[in-house]
Design a protein around this motif. Sequence first.
Motif, PDB file in Angstrom:
ATOM      1  N   LEU A 148      26.001  38.850  41.130  1.00  0.00           N
ATOM      2  CA  LEU A 148      25.002  38.174  40.543  1.00  0.00           C
ATOM      3  C   LEU A 148      24.398  39.115  39.525  1.00  0.00           C
ATOM      4  O   LEU A 148      23.844  40.027  40.139  1.00  0.00           O
ATOM      5  CB  LEU A 148      24.269  37.139  41.535  1.00  0.00           C
ATOM      6  CG  LEU A 148      24.841  35.897  42.040  1.00  0.00           C
ATOM      7  CD1 LEU A 148      24.192  35.324  43.210  1.00  0.00           C
ATOM      8  CD2 LEU A 148      25.008  34.652  40.851  1.00  0.00           C
ATOM      9  N   SER A 149      23.918  38.452  38.529  1.00  0.00           N
ATOM     10  CA  SER A 149      23.164  39.185  37.517  1.00  0.00           C
ATOM     11  C   SER A 149      21.769  39.084  38.074  1.00  0.00           C
ATOM     12  O   SER A 149      21.427  38.076  39.000  1.00  0.00           O
ATOM     13  CB  SER A 149      23.361  38.535  36.149  1.00  0.00           C
ATOM     14  OG  SER A 149      22.675  37.149  36.107  1.00  0.00           O
ATOM     15  N   SER A 151      19.183  37.964  36.721  1.00  0.00           N
ATOM     16  CA  SER A 151      18.378  36.750  36.497  1.00  0.00           C
ATOM     17  C   SER A 151      19.165  35.598  37.379  1.00  0.00           C
ATOM     18  O   SER A 151      18.529  34.514  37.363  1.00  0.00           O
ATOM     19  CB  SER A 151      18.651  36.484  34.936  1.00  0.00           C
ATOM     20  OG  SER A 151      20.131  36.076  34.702  1.00  0.00           O
ATOM     21  N   THR A 153      21.917  34.000  36.589  1.00  0.00           N
ATOM     22  CA  THR A 153      22.546  32.900  35.974  1.00  0.00           C
ATOM     23  C   THR A 153      23.668  33.442  35.755  1.00  0.00           C
ATOM     24  O   THR A 153      24.561  32.485  35.072  1.00  0.00           O
ATOM     25  CB  THR A 153      21.683  32.650  34.771  1.00  0.00           C
ATOM     26  OG1 THR A 153      21.759  34.258  34.061  1.00  0.00           O
ATOM     27  CG2 THR A 153      20.338  32.447  34.775  1.00  0.00           C
ATOM     28  N   VAL A 154      24.265  34.493  35.933  1.00  0.00           N
ATOM     29  CA  VAL A 154      25.720  34.954  35.544  1.00  0.00           C
ATOM     30  C   VAL A 154      26.286  35.464  36.974  1.00  0.00           C
ATOM     31  O   VAL A 154      26.031  36.203  37.829  1.00  0.00           O
ATOM     32  CB  VAL A 154      26.068  36.150  34.839  1.00  0.00           C
ATOM     33  CG1 VAL A 154      27.382  36.449  34.481  1.00  0.00           C
ATOM     34  CG2 VAL A 154      25.401  35.471  33.239  1.00  0.00           C
ATOM     35  N   LEU A 155      27.544  34.725  37.543  1.00  0.00           N
ATOM     36  CA  LEU A 155      28.226  35.270  38.533  1.00  0.00           C
ATOM     37  C   LEU A 155      29.523  35.983  38.050  1.00  0.00           C
ATOM     38  O   LEU A 155      30.220  35.292  37.225  1.00  0.00           O
ATOM     39  CB  LEU A 155      28.481  34.082  39.603  1.00  0.00           C
ATOM     40  CG  LEU A 155      29.661  34.312  40.704  1.00  0.00           C
ATOM     41  CD1 LEU A 155      28.938  35.329  41.538  1.00  0.00           C
ATOM     42  CD2 LEU A 155      29.719  32.837  41.281  1.00  0.00           C
ATOM     43  N   ALA A 156      29.913  37.155  38.633  1.00  0.00           N
ATOM     44  CA  ALA A 156      30.892  37.841  38.348  1.00  0.00           C
ATOM     45  C   ALA A 156      31.953  37.940  39.718  1.00  0.00           C
ATOM     46  O   ALA A 156      31.532  38.258  40.680  1.00  0.00           O
ATOM     47  CB  ALA A 156      30.989  39.087  37.867  1.00  0.00           C
TER      48      ALA A 156
END
Length: 160
Positions: A148-149, A151, A153-156
């Motif tokens: 996870l980023s 923040s 807000t972004v999941l890789a």
Amino acid sequence: MQNPLTLHITKSESLKYIGTAVVFSPTGTSFVLCCDKRILLFDLQTLTVKFEIPLKISLDIYGCAFSPDGSRLAVASDRRAVFVWDLSTLSPVLTLTCCDSARALVYAVDGTCIVGAMIDFTVCVWDSVTGELKESFPLPASGASAALSASGTVLAVGCD
């Protein structure tokens, strides 16, 4: 480079631990190595075992993640469940159920949820307090890693 999941500790005697999952604590002062059907927490300065969680059932452990405050450890196993341990009591406090085994876990930065990359081509998101499955969504292949980023807000997700 040595296998990153093999820990060689040399003090007055040589010890070797071979693990299936490893993660550093949020403070960077310790790390967990899951090996031989047990969970070991090492002090990073002394490379000694601070404590051990012996598992009462046989588990193959695929991944683990600290909560952001370092008080809990989520452990992905071959039992189609994720187990969350309270590290102050060394007791399991949650069992997160899923359709298949998780291979990678990550806590949200705010600690509110746990994300698992699953073998069955899905991502699961659980509430980290109640253990309730909040959401799941498909992947194009079996989940192998997750991040996870900062923040949140972004999941890789890495897939096989």
